[in-house]
Motif scaffolding. Structure first.
Motif, mmCIF file in Angstrom:
data_model
loop_
_atom_site.group_PDB
_atom_site.id
_atom_site.type_symbol
_atom_site.label_atom_id
_atom_site.label_comp_id
_atom_site.label_asym_id
_atom_site.label_seq_id
_atom_site.Cartn_x
_atom_site.Cartn_y
_atom_site.Cartn_z
ATOM 1 N N LEU A 96 5.893 -0.377 -39.424
ATOM 2 C CA LEU A 96 7.215 0.255 -39.398
ATOM 3 C C LEU A 96 7.908 -0.016 -38.080
ATOM 4 O O LEU A 96 7.291 -0.443 -37.093
ATOM 5 C CB LEU A 96 7.094 1.766 -39.642
ATOM 6 N N GLU A 97 9.204 0.210 -38.099
ATOM 7 C CA GLU A 97 9.989 0.249 -36.859
ATOM 8 C C GLU A 97 10.811 1.532 -36.880
ATOM 9 O O GLU A 97 11.202 2.024 -37.945
ATOM 10 C CB GLU A 97 10.903 -0.976 -36.719
ATOM 11 N N VAL A 98 11.033 2.074 -35.703
ATOM 12 C CA VAL A 98 11.809 3.293 -35.557
ATOM 13 C C VAL A 98 13.063 2.961 -34.757
ATOM 14 O O VAL A 98 12.978 2.563 -33.593
ATOM 15 C CB VAL A 98 10.997 4.401 -34.846
ATOM 16 N N LEU A 99 14.217 3.093 -35.408
ATOM 17 C CA LEU A 99 15.498 2.846 -34.742
ATOM 18 C C LEU A 99 16.133 4.192 -34.410
ATOM 19 O O LEU A 99 16.527 4.938 -35.307
ATOM 20 C CB LEU A 99 16.445 2.048 -35.645
ATOM 21 N N ILE A 100 16.212 4.514 -33.132
ATOM 22 C CA ILE A 100 16.945 5.705 -32.707
ATOM 23 C C ILE A 100 18.381 5.277 -32.443
ATOM 24 O O ILE A 100 18.640 4.499 -31.515
ATOM 25 C CB ILE A 100 16.333 6.314 -31.433
ATOM 26 N N VAL A 101 19.287 5.741 -33.266
ATOM 27 C CA VAL A 101 20.704 5.394 -33.095
ATOM 28 C C VAL A 101 21.375 6.566 -32.406
ATOM 29 O O VAL A 101 21.587 7.626 -33.012
ATOM 30 C CB VAL A 101 21.381 5.086 -34.437
ATOM 31 N N ASP A 102 21.670 6.382 -31.114
ATOM 32 C CA ASP A 102 22.304 7.445 -30.333
ATOM 33 C C ASP A 102 23.806 7.402 -30.545
ATOM 34 O O ASP A 102 24.448 6.371 -30.321
ATOM 35 C CB ASP A 102 21.980 7.283 -28.850
ATOM 36 N N ASP A 103 24.363 8.525 -30.969
ATOM 37 C CA ASP A 103 25.786 8.600 -31.329
ATOM 38 C C ASP A 103 26.640 8.910 -30.099
ATOM 39 O O ASP A 103 27.370 9.898 -30.063
ATOM 40 C CB ASP A 103 25.976 9.662 -32.417
ATOM 41 N N ALA A 104 26.530 8.039 -29.086
ATOM 42 C CA ALA A 104 27.343 8.128 -27.871
ATOM 43 C C ALA A 104 27.139 9.446 -27.131
ATOM 44 O O ALA A 104 28.100 10.124 -26.750
ATOM 45 C CB ALA A 104 28.823 7.910 -28.185
ATOM 46 N N LEU A 127 13.791 15.594 -30.457
ATOM 47 C CA LEU A 127 13.768 14.163 -30.774
ATOM 48 C C LEU A 127 12.355 13.601 -30.595
ATOM 49 O O LEU A 127 11.887 12.803 -31.411
ATOM 50 C CB LEU A 127 14.752 13.413 -29.883
ATOM 51 N N LEU A 128 11.671 14.016 -29.553
ATOM 52 C CA LEU A 128 10.315 13.540 -29.326
ATOM 53 C C LEU A 128 9.387 14.014 -30.443
ATOM 54 O O LEU A 128 8.509 13.266 -30.902
ATOM 55 C CB LEU A 128 9.810 14.036 -27.972
ATOM 56 N N THR A 129 9.583 15.251 -30.890
ATOM 57 C CA THR A 129 8.791 15.762 -32.017
ATOM 58 C C THR A 129 9.022 14.916 -33.265
ATOM 59 O O THR A 129 8.079 14.559 -33.975
ATOM 60 C CB THR A 129 9.164 17.226 -32.299
ATOM 61 N N ALA A 130 10.287 14.594 -33.538
ATOM 62 C CA ALA A 130 10.617 13.799 -34.723
ATOM 63 C C ALA A 130 10.007 12.406 -34.633
ATOM 64 O O ALA A 130 9.415 11.907 -35.604
ATOM 65 C CB ALA A 130 12.137 13.711 -34.872
ATOM 66 N N ARG A 154 6.954 0.340 -31.231
ATOM 67 C CA ARG A 154 7.754 0.130 -32.440
ATOM 68 C C ARG A 154 9.088 0.883 -32.402
ATOM 69 O O ARG A 154 9.870 0.822 -33.349
ATOM 70 C CB ARG A 154 6.949 0.577 -33.662
ATOM 71 N N VAL A 155 9.337 1.604 -31.325
ATOM 72 C CA VAL A 155 10.553 2.404 -31.196
ATOM 73 C C VAL A 155 11.566 1.664 -30.340
ATOM 74 O O VAL A 155 11.223 1.133 -29.272
ATOM 75 C CB VAL A 155 10.240 3.775 -30.546
ATOM 76 N N ARG A 156 12.803 1.604 -30.793
ATOM 77 C CA ARG A 156 13.882 1.072 -29.953
ATOM 78 C C ARG A 156 15.139 1.910 -30.146
ATOM 79 O O ARG A 156 15.339 2.512 -31.202
ATOM 80 C CB ARG A 156 14.157 -0.406 -30.206
ATOM 81 N N VAL A 157 15.972 1.912 -29.121
ATOM 82 C CA VAL A 157 17.180 2.740 -29.110
ATOM 83 C C VAL A 157 18.404 1.851 -29.249
ATOM 84 O O VAL A 157 18.548 0.834 -28.551
ATOM 85 C CB VAL A 157 17.268 3.567 -27.812
ATOM 86 N N LEU A 158 19.294 2.224 -30.156
ATOM 87 C CA LEU A 158 20.613 1.602 -30.293
ATOM 88 C C LEU A 158 21.657 2.622 -29.865
ATOM 89 O O LEU A 158 21.578 3.782 -30.280
ATOM 90 C CB LEU A 158 20.872 1.179 -31.735
ATOM 91 N N ARG A 159 22.618 2.206 -29.068
ATOM 92 C CA ARG A 159 23.625 3.142 -28.563
ATOM 93 C C ARG A 159 24.993 2.808 -29.144
ATOM 94 O O ARG A 159 25.457 1.678 -29.035
ATOM 95 C CB ARG A 159 23.663 3.121 -27.029
ATOM 96 N N LEU A 170 16.157 9.958 -24.255
ATOM 97 C CA LEU A 170 16.112 8.753 -25.083
ATOM 98 C C LEU A 170 15.070 7.778 -24.555
ATOM 99 O O LEU A 170 14.329 7.154 -25.334
ATOM 100 C CB LEU A 170 17.493 8.090 -25.126
ATOM 101 N N ALA A 171 14.976 7.647 -23.231
ATOM 102 C CA ALA A 171 13.986 6.748 -22.640
ATOM 103 C C ALA A 171 12.570 7.233 -22.932
ATOM 104 O O ALA A 171 11.668 6.427 -23.233
ATOM 105 C CB ALA A 171 14.218 6.633 -21.134
#
Length: 808
Positions: free
Chosen positions: A231-239, A216-219, A257-262, A248-249
């Motif tokens: 740009l913005e980067v939305l990491i959508v964590d699938d539970a 994930l960090l590589t991506a 520009r990176v934020r996590v959605l759970r 994730l942190a």
């Protein structure tokens, strides 16, 4: 059978290989080996010689050895992937042919797989030898293998800088950092910092993740390092479980520009992507898998066409699939191909016109791309013909085991066939393209395999009857199957179809079910099942015995209580020629796949005789079950036969054309059967491809339908359809037992006189049409079929393998 395979050698061998691999039938190898050795030996002896490197064994076959077919056998064995030893056996087979018959004996089209096998087996010395010997082979594969041979990350030594220079020729702009303890894939970095592009338009990159790791960090690094800065980067964590919060942190901390959605519940990649589409702030949205790497200019290059042309709504690009060690070679593949995750869309326009991704677990990205093109037109999407991503191949990849060269999981094939028809309707403007975020009101089927997470048990579906046939083409057998399915539905039975390919119709490309069947499936009137689905059926009707001749190997979860193989043709023609399939092989395949001994049901006495001649111990019903021919409630209105009558036929035997040459003052219309080449005809004759005209349109043109020729079938479904449509059917007397009063009979040299007689006396035509309709109503009414099936459904389970004749 061997003659048939031999005919597909030479330049057409690629079609044979694709067909064999797509259907994953190990039995196909036996036939290929026999054909490749001209019947002098079989697969067992060939493999023994190959594994032992016994070159003299093959040389001793002399001219009986067909190297092009033996190489095709090695190619098929390599790609079918049905046994652990397949790759090793394939390499041994290639080496046997090369060392015994010479490198030139292996056709160019098979050499790439030979070299790939050597590299992937770790036989670098052999791979280098083959690259020297095979001066003519696929250039892309040659380059990839040469790069991989120089790759020090494979543990074979070598200079990293020299290898990276070679690699840059196919994957430009990459380098490796010096971090220790990581795979080369996770050490990827841009070779040089890209020139920043600062624009007001924002791009949102949706990265979905579940149980993420270092990948994930590589991506995310590959996205935050893009030349496109807004740009913005939305990491959508699938539970993901709580233990993955640290990764994730770390990813969120890489860039502001990176934020996590759970997500609250695990629902799959495409549900997570839909959440990202809703949460995106960007005017444009694209996707990235959580363990892939994007070229630093991917976003810039993909958004540029959309900025230049407001009529474009989407763009895509290619990607290369590589191992964590950055090995390029993939068996049976070369270069890169479309990366479905690369899709970049104009968010508001696409959400309004096409809606959201389908909420299945696998395959929805390809469906979404195709749907967007159907909704907006193919010119509204632009493809960048460049490899702008590296896609990591790992044991956990969703697609790795379900999408292979020439083969996809059967459930995915059902899914593709369903949405392909829906997309055609979208393109025609007949239906809307919009799909809601929750996936409700599905307009095409989604097999259970695609709706549940890997490892979760699927529910059991139950049907009264499952009908198996090759549903790619609308031939006579398929028309019969549709009529029979209609009768079963009217009798209150639940029905599903099982699509299996008939080996006599090889094709390089995968085709879905034809429109007539797929429309019933998409409308929800019948189901579509795969061998891998958990399905219980009261009766499995195998509508074409040939689909069992080379039946697929692998998992079968379809469980029928009774199997009836319905034979509308014998295994050979009336004179015993033109071998189609072996009844014993088909019976053995049914027992192997389903654990049930099948009952054979002939459709007429000629077929019954042919079956018993080939397999005297075959289990047969004590009745023949004629095909179902539906009749319109009101007889078709037919005008008086004109002075120049219109006559026609479905051409199954080119020899039948001789009869038309003897006729004068007639208008001839010919519909070609699939596989029959268009013959050269006199001016004025109309020739139609099989798929161009449906029955009603073609038969509605004709006054007379002729069925002649040395290879003509004793019972001819198209002739029955012609009689049902009000055509006057003419055929030789020897077919009277199969057609009764549905036709009139005469010798070939009497056809002209018969046409004149019916043209001169209208009452003859009217009376014959009446008799034909009564005969069809009596002998071929679909209700007869439904009644017999009801009898089979009442029988105890399982059907015993004896006595030889069974009653319902």
């Amino acid at each position: 059978m061997d003659d048939h395979l031999a005919a597909w050698s030479g330049d057409r061998a690629a079609v044979l290989v694709a067909t064999a691999v797509r259907n994953r039938s190990a039995a196909y190898r036996d036939a290929l080996a026999s054909a490749g050795l001209s019947g002098t030996a079989g697969l067992t002896g060939l493999l023994t010689a190959a594994r032992g490197g016994n070159r003299n064994w093959l040389r001793s076959r002399g001219r009986a050895a067909r190297p092009e077919l033996l190489a095709a056998l090695a190619h098929v064995t390599a790609l079918q992937d049905v046994a652990p030893e397949d790759a090793s056996d394939a390499l041994d087979l290639f080496e046997l042919v090369r060392t015994a018959l010479g490198g030139r004996a292996i056709p160019v089209r098979h050499r790439a797989v030979h070299v790939q096998l050597a590299l992937l087996a770790g036989q670098d010395r052999l791979a280098r030898l083959l690259l020297r010997r095979y001066q003519r082979m696929d250039r892309a594969v040659r380059r990839e293998v040469a790069i991989d041979l120089a790759n020090p990350c494979r543990g074979t030594g070598g200079d990293e800088r020299s290898w990276l220079r070679r690699l840059a020729a196919v994957v430009p702009g990459i380098g490796l950092d010096d971090r220790a303890g990581l795979t080369p894939f996770d050490r990827l970095r841009p070779a040089t910092s890209p020139e920043p592009v600062v624009r007001p338009e924002q791009i949102t990159v949706v990265v979905t993740a579940y149980r993420p790791d270092e990948g994930l960090l590589t991506a995310v690094r590959s996205i935050t390092g893009q030349s496109w800065r807004n740009l913005e980067v939305l990491i959508v964590d699938d539970a993901s479980p709580p233990g993955f919060g640290e990764v994730l942190a770390r990813a969120e901390a890489l860039d502001p520009r990176v934020r996590v959605l759970r997500q609250e519940t695990n629902a799959g990649t495409y549900v997570a992507r839909n959440a990202g589409l809703d949460a995106a702030a960007g005017e444009f949205v694209t996707f990235q898998d959580s363990d892939d790497w994007s070229h630093p200019r991917r976003l810039e290059l993909q958004v540029a066409p959309l900025l230049a042309d407001p009529g474009l709504v989407a763009s895509t690009s290619d990607g290369r699939r590589v191992t964590p060690e950055l090995t390029l070679t993939r068996l049976g593949r070369r270069g890169g191909r479309l990366n479905p995750s690369s899709l970049l869309v104009r968010r508001d326009a696409v959400l309004a016109g096409a809606g959201y991704l389908d909420v299945v677990r696998k395959g929805a990205d390809s469906e979404y791309i195709d749907r967007i093109q159907a909704a907006f037109g193919p010119r509204a999407s632009h493809h960048i013909d460049a490899h702008l991503a590296l896609i990591r191949l790992s044991a956990g990849s969703l697609s790795r085991a379900e999408v292979l060269p020439h083969w996809i999981h059967p459930a995915r094939a059902v899914y593709r066939s369903g949405y392909a028809l829906w997309h055609r309707r979208i393109a025609e403007g007949a239906v809307a393209a919009h799909r809601p975020r929750d996936g409700g009101d599905r307009p095409f089927p989604a097999p259970a395999h695609l709706l549940r997470p890997s490892g979760e048990e699927f529910p059991i579906a139950a049907y009264d009857v499952v009908v198996a046939a090759d549903f790619r083409r609308p031939g006579a057998t398929q028309r019969s199957a549709l009529a029979e399915i209609g009768a079963l539905l009217r009798s209150g039975r639940s029905v599903a179809v099982l699509h299996l390919e008939e080996w006599r119709w090889p094709a390089r490309k995968r085709f879905g079910m034809h429109t007539g069947v797929q429309e019933l499936v998409n409308a929800g009137r019948i189901g579509a099942v795969a061998l891998t689905d958990r399905v219980e059926a009261g009766l499995l009707i195998v509508r074409e015995p040939g689909v069992l001749q080379f039946a697929p190997d692998g998992e079968v979860r379809l469980c029928p209580r009774t199997i009836m193989i319905l034979a509308d043709q014998g295994p050979g023609a009336a004179d015993g020629s033109v071998r189609r399939w072996e009844a014993g092989d088909c019976t053995a395949s049914a027992e192997r796949m389903f654990g049930v001994a099948p009952v054979w049901c002939p459709q007429d006495r000629v077929v019954r005789t042919a079956l018993l001649r080939q397999a005297p111990d075959l289990v047969l019903t004590d009745y023949d079950l004629p095909t179902a021919v539906p009749l319109d409630p009101v007889p078709p209105r037919r005008p008086r036969i004109p002075r120049i009558p219109v006559i026609g036929t479905d051409l199954t035997d080119p020899g039948a054309l001789a009869i038309f040459a003897e006729l004068r003052r007639v208008d001839v219309r010919i519909r070609l059967t699939e596989g029959i080449p268009a013959p050269v005809q006199p001016p004025g004759r109309l020739i139609f491809p099989a798929a161009e005209l449906d029955d009603r349109t073609f038969l509605g043109q004709l006054d007379f339908y002729l069925h002649f020729g040395s290879g003509a079938a004793p019972v001819h479904r198209p002739a029955l359809d012609a009689a049902a449509q009000g055509c006057l059917v003419v055929m030789p007397e020897r077919y009277a037992a199969g057609h009764g009063e549905t036709a009139v009979y005469c010798a070939p040299d009497q056809v002209g006189e018969l046409l004149r007689r019916f043209g001169a006396d209208r009452t003859l035509a009217v009376e014959q049409r009446r008799r034909a309709r009564q005969a069809i109503e009596k002998e071929y009414h679909p209700d007869r079929f439904a009644d017999r099936v009801a009898g089979l459904l009442r029988e105890p389970w399982p059907v015993p393998p004896s006595p030889r004749v069974r009653s319902a």
